[in-house]
Design a protein around this motif. Structure first.
Motif, PDB file in Angstrom:
ATOM      1  N   LEU A   5      24.545 -20.898  27.627  1.00 37.58           N
ATOM      2  CA  LEU A   5      25.451 -21.545  28.608  1.00 37.58           C
ATOM      3  C   LEU A   5      24.727 -22.867  29.209  1.00 37.58           C
ATOM      4  O   LEU A   5      25.155 -23.898  29.434  1.00 37.58           O
ATOM      5  CB  LEU A   5      26.049 -20.604  29.241  1.00 37.58           C
ATOM      6  CG  LEU A   5      27.270 -21.061  30.152  1.00 37.58           C
ATOM      7  CD1 LEU A   5      28.313 -21.868  29.573  1.00 37.58           C
ATOM      8  CD2 LEU A   5      27.937 -20.325  31.302  1.00 37.58           C
ATOM      9  N   PHE A   6      23.395 -22.419  29.740  1.00 39.87           N
ATOM     10  CA  PHE A   6      22.698 -23.262  30.290  1.00 39.87           C
ATOM     11  C   PHE A   6      21.135 -23.273  29.709  1.00 39.87           C
ATOM     12  O   PHE A   6      20.822 -22.355  29.372  1.00 39.87           O
ATOM     13  CB  PHE A   6      22.293 -22.775  31.898  1.00 39.87           C
ATOM     14  CG  PHE A   6      23.658 -22.603  32.796  1.00 39.87           C
ATOM     15  CD1 PHE A   6      24.190 -23.695  33.221  1.00 39.87           C
ATOM     16  CD2 PHE A   6      24.107 -21.530  33.071  1.00 39.87           C
ATOM     17  CE1 PHE A   6      25.469 -23.639  33.965  1.00 39.87           C
ATOM     18  CE2 PHE A   6      25.380 -21.209  33.624  1.00 39.87           C
ATOM     19  CZ  PHE A   6      25.970 -22.524  34.108  1.00 39.87           C
ATOM     20  N   GLY A   7      20.655 -24.550  29.533  1.00 34.73           N
ATOM     21  CA  GLY A   7      19.610 -24.540  28.694  1.00 34.73           C
ATOM     22  C   GLY A   7      19.651 -25.274  27.319  1.00 34.73           C
ATOM     23  O   GLY A   7      21.005 -25.456  27.008  1.00 34.73           O
TER      24      GLY A   7
END
Length: 123
Positions: A5-7
């Motif tokens: 989701l992040f990265g």
């Protein structure tokens, strides 16, 4: 393939090319997707020696679609044990000959854009 989701997206696994022994004997580092354009991902393809001092043995760039159906690898002449030659190596899948490889590269370039390598057609 990991899509956090992040990265950045990443691939943990191995890319083995039967005719290149280092792809079987050295460790492939995780591929971190550095750029995405229209369903084509670009990442560094890096192999590390399994013997001390564990240096990078070979590296290149790889472009692939989400399903790994179309792949373009840009390796250096070192991949063929040709030292510092200015020759460039492209490994393209799926392709059985140069014309098919150029067609796959053309389709991938159409999706990814002008930053896709190679920039010119094979003659």
């Amino acid at each position: 393939m990991s899509h956090p989701l992040f990265g950045k997206d990443s691939f943990t696994g191995t890319v083995v090319i039967d005719s290149l022994p280092f792809t079987k004997q050295d460790t492939m580092l995780d591929m971190i997707v550095s750029e995405k354009k229209n369903d084509i991902d670009q990442a560094n393809l890096t192999y590390q020696s399994n013997q001390s001092p564990y240096m990078v043995s070979n590296q290149g760039l790889i472009w692939f679609d989400r399903d790994f159906e179309n792949i373009n690898i840009w390796g250096s002449a070192k991949w063929l044990d040709e030292g510092e030659s200015s020759e460039q190596l492209y490994i393209v899948a799926p392709a059985s000959n140069v014309n098919e490889a150029v067609q796959v590269q053309s389709q991938m370039r159409s999706s990814f854009g002008e930053d896709f390598v190679p920039k010119s057609q094979v003659q």
